[in-house]
Design a protein around this motif. Sequence first.
Motif, PDB file in Angstrom:
ATOM      1  N   VAL A 119       0.859  -1.172   0.000  1.00 58.74           N
ATOM      2  CA  VAL A 119       0.000   0.000   0.000  1.00 58.74           C
ATOM      3  C   VAL A 119       0.903   1.233   0.000  1.00 58.74           C
ATOM      4  N   ASP A 120       0.595   2.143  -0.908  1.00 54.82           N
ATOM      5  CA  ASP A 120       1.386   3.369  -0.976  1.00 54.82           C
ATOM      6  C   ASP A 120       1.003   4.277   0.185  1.00 54.82           C
ATOM      7  N   PRO A 121       1.967   4.641   1.036  1.00 50.15           N
ATOM      8  CA  PRO A 121       1.651   5.442   2.221  1.00 50.15           C
ATOM      9  C   PRO A 121       1.157   6.855   1.879  1.00 50.15           C
ATOM     10  N   VAL A 122       1.481   7.338   0.710  1.00 49.49           N
ATOM     11  CA  VAL A 122       1.099   8.712   0.373  1.00 49.49           C
ATOM     12  C   VAL A 122      -0.338   8.780  -0.120  1.00 49.49           C
ATOM     13  N   THR A 123      -0.686   7.917  -1.066  1.00 51.18           N
ATOM     14  CA  THR A 123      -2.033   7.967  -1.634  1.00 51.18           C
ATOM     15  C   THR A 123      -2.986   7.000  -0.945  1.00 51.18           C
ATOM     16  N   GLY A 124      -2.443   6.054  -0.167  1.00 50.81           N
ATOM     17  CA  GLY A 124      -3.277   5.060   0.477  1.00 50.81           C
ATOM     18  C   GLY A 124      -3.765   3.982  -0.470  1.00 50.81           C
ATOM     19  N   GLN A 125      -3.287   4.002  -1.702  1.00 51.95           N
ATOM     20  CA  GLN A 125      -3.749   3.009  -2.677  1.00 51.95           C
ATOM     21  C   GLN A 125      -2.898   1.748  -2.626  1.00 51.95           C
ATOM     22  N   PRO A 126      -3.544   0.581  -2.843  1.00 55.69           N
ATOM     23  CA  PRO A 126      -2.757  -0.651  -2.949  1.00 55.69           C
ATOM     24  C   PRO A 126      -2.058  -0.707  -4.305  1.00 55.69           C
ATOM     25  N   TYR A 127      -0.947  -1.406  -4.363  1.00 54.75           N
ATOM     26  CA  TYR A 127      -0.257  -1.555  -5.640  1.00 54.75           C
ATOM     27  C   TYR A 127       0.278  -2.966  -5.772  1.00 54.75           C
ATOM     28  N   ALA A 128       0.547  -3.351  -7.027  1.00 56.40           N
ATOM     29  CA  ALA A 128       1.220  -4.616  -7.331  1.00 56.40           C
ATOM     30  C   ALA A 128       2.134  -4.353  -8.514  1.00 56.40           C
ATOM     31  N   ALA A 129       3.388  -4.812  -8.399  1.00 59.22           N
ATOM     32  CA  ALA A 129       4.362  -4.504  -9.454  1.00 59.22           C
ATOM     33  C   ALA A 129       3.970  -5.139 -10.782  1.00 59.22           C
ATOM     34  N   GLY A 130       3.176  -6.206 -10.712  1.00 56.57           N
ATOM     35  CA  GLY A 130       2.763  -6.861 -11.946  1.00 56.57           C
ATOM     36  C   GLY A 130       1.589  -6.164 -12.620  1.00 56.57           C
ATOM     37  N   LEU A 176       7.043  -8.192 -20.265  1.00 60.96           N
ATOM     38  CA  LEU A 176       6.821  -8.098 -18.826  1.00 60.96           C
ATOM     39  C   LEU A 176       5.347  -8.243 -18.466  1.00 60.96           C
ATOM     40  N   GLY A 177       4.508  -8.451 -19.488  1.00 59.36           N
ATOM     41  CA  GLY A 177       3.120  -8.757 -19.178  1.00 59.36           C
ATOM     42  C   GLY A 177       2.120  -7.658 -19.476  1.00 59.36           C
ATOM     43  N   VAL A 178       2.510  -6.641 -20.245  1.00 58.68           N
ATOM     44  CA  VAL A 178       1.541  -5.609 -20.625  1.00 58.68           C
ATOM     45  C   VAL A 178       0.819  -6.072 -21.898  1.00 58.68           C
ATOM     46  N   PRO A 179      -0.509  -6.076 -21.888  1.00 57.19           N
ATOM     47  CA  PRO A 179      -1.237  -6.482 -23.094  1.00 57.19           C
ATOM     48  C   PRO A 179      -0.914  -5.543 -24.261  1.00 57.19           C
ATOM     49  N   HIS A 180      -0.748  -6.118 -25.433  1.00 51.41           N
ATOM     50  CA  HIS A 180      -0.294  -5.365 -26.596  1.00 51.41           C
ATOM     51  C   HIS A 180      -1.144  -4.119 -26.866  1.00 51.41           C
ATOM     52  N   GLU A 181      -2.478  -4.269 -26.730  1.00 47.19           N
ATOM     53  CA  GLU A 181      -3.359  -3.158 -27.098  1.00 47.19           C
ATOM     54  C   GLU A 181      -3.213  -1.944 -26.174  1.00 47.19           C
ATOM     55  N   MET A 182      -2.624  -2.154 -25.009  1.00 49.70           N
ATOM     56  CA  MET A 182      -2.419  -1.026 -24.092  1.00 49.70           C
ATOM     57  C   MET A 182      -1.202  -0.165 -24.451  1.00 49.70           C
TER      58      MET A 182
END
Lengths: 302, 398
Positions: A119-130, A176-182
């Motif tokens: 969880v990012d302490p600044v924004t309070g949002q959860p994150y995942a590197a993937g 690294l797992g980003v879908p091509h269309e993105m």
Amino acid sequence: MTTGSYADAAGLVERSAAAYAAAVPVTPEDDGFFGPASVAWRVSTDLAAPVAGLRSLLIQALHPLAMAGVDQHSDWRTDPVGRLAATSAYEVTVTFGDRASATRAARRVRAVHEHVRGVDPVTGQPYAAGDPALLLWVHAGLVDSGLATSALFGTPLTAADADRYVAEMTIAAELLGVPHEMIPDSVAALDRYFDGVRADLRRTPAAAESMSYLLDPPGLDVDIAELWQDIRDAAVLALPGWAIQMYGYAEPPPLTAERRTEIRQALGVLDAVFLGEPGVLEARQRIIARMRSAGKRQAGAT
Amino acid sequence: MRARRLAIAAGIGAVSVAALTLLRGRRNGRPGTRRLRLERGLAAVRLAARGGARYATSAPRLFASAGEHREALRNDLALQTAEDVAATLGTMKGVLMKLGQMASYINEGLTPAARRTLSRLQDSARPMSPDLAAQVIAEELGLPPDRAFAAWDPEPIAAASIGQVHRAITHNGRAVAVKVQYPGIAEAIEADLGNVALLRRMLRVIAPSQDADALLAELRDRITQELDYRAEARSQQLFAHFYAGHPTIHVPGVVGQLSARRVLTSELAGGARFAELAGWPQAERDLAAETIYRFVFRSLYQAHTSSTATHIRATTCSMAAARSRFWTSGWSSATPRTSCGRWSTWSAACASTMIPRRSAGPTRTPACCYPARRCPPRPSSSRWPSSTTRSANQDRAP
């Protein structure tokens, strides 16, 4: 959020060089995902590549979730030099390695990313590197920096080659797992991406701390430290205005022809120092030889 | 002892490699190490000799790693355009290479990292493609090489930091060595020499114990001089006259009509490589050593007395220039020009390791083996004319 000081940056050149020399293949099975005739190889071997690397980090740190992942999980604080060397070795393997090596390296990174959550302490949002959105952010920072720094300090690309570069690089994000269309596949698409993501960006304390470390790393050899000042100025100069504002840096003076020459000369000396490290010259020659023969094959085909 | 004219040209580069390694070995004080290093130096020389295309500086490592493909690799890496030259030798690299050639001159003051960097930079020298070399000939002599000369070998026989050497035959049948300067190198280097702040900073880091400004002045002088081959032609001709008729020393003459700012044509002399020389019988090796010794010190001291140069450092430097012609005109595998410092280090090594084994001739260890600032005062009874005690700045050779 962890606080505390960073380990010093001694050995930055030596360890980056060792990683580079080891990552450039001696007997590749194939030309990899880009190939010696690609724009990606040209950008990677450009004189301005070290500036591109530093500018990438400056951009990438402005996404709070990406920065939080690095800050909370990586060995960035205890071994910043090792972290930078590993990152550049990864980029070199993906760029110059054969497909099997690049794929293996990407698989390892994805495995590591599995564990990077929080969880990012600044924004309070959860994150995942993937998270593809974060991976895409990091990717876009890298590609945009290659374009910006070669235009300012290296060999500028034509508009067509710049588009080709952005399109070629999509494979790196896919690995690294980003879908091509993105993934943006032209300069215009890349610019649109940055416009869209701007609202998510901010300079967190972790970013400010990391970047002031990077801009003035303690413990560098005295010769490198002097050159680093020019590299740093160049990286800041190449930043987009919004990034300069977020960091609160003073607006850099416009780039004069003299200043550009000075920066290129500093880059030339840095490159000479890099070439002085074991195995770097051989690695460089392996790359140039492959680019040359690819160029000849192309000339023969047309 | 059979009188044998030694074409020192071919061997000196190799000698200096071997002698430098000897000198380092001596400092370590371990005979085993010394032999090993000497052998390694020789192995590199042999490898370069075997390479066919003889780039002493870049050949060993590059070609060794390339194995069977070395010829293809050499062609692939050749500089093909003036832009290539700028990318490879611009942005300070050409200047640094030059500094690398001066490196042994400032050896004592050089940091180990700097020494390594400068030496690797020498290794990174790449030849011009045959087309690019031909283009320079055409621009300088007004005719493409196959018309300016009766025969032209497009394969260079030696490479240096700012030029390379081709062999050719003139229309009146003389075999010549033609040194061709990289196009655009002069402009790139001049621009880089303009960045005095960076150069001074660099020099302070590279050689902290040396006077950065003096070194910078020396570097500028040296480079500026070397970028115009006409100056080199004049002093080569001077040395050729000086040694004309000497029984064992021969300095090839210059062909003025086929020389210009970026082209230097001189008589081609054959000779033996150092590796071959090392296999000669002792008596002939002695003669070789004596000849080299005589060349070094006659040039130093007699050039001195004949007012060619009054200051020992100036003299050694013009010697270095002389030797370059010496080399390039021979079948040299060596870099045509290196520093006068390497020269004096070499001569010191030569004097202390080779000459004393001789049974006759001069056995005195020369007083002035090192650059001027470290020259020990010589006894006044010396039969050599005074060199170091005079004012350092007094009429330097034009």
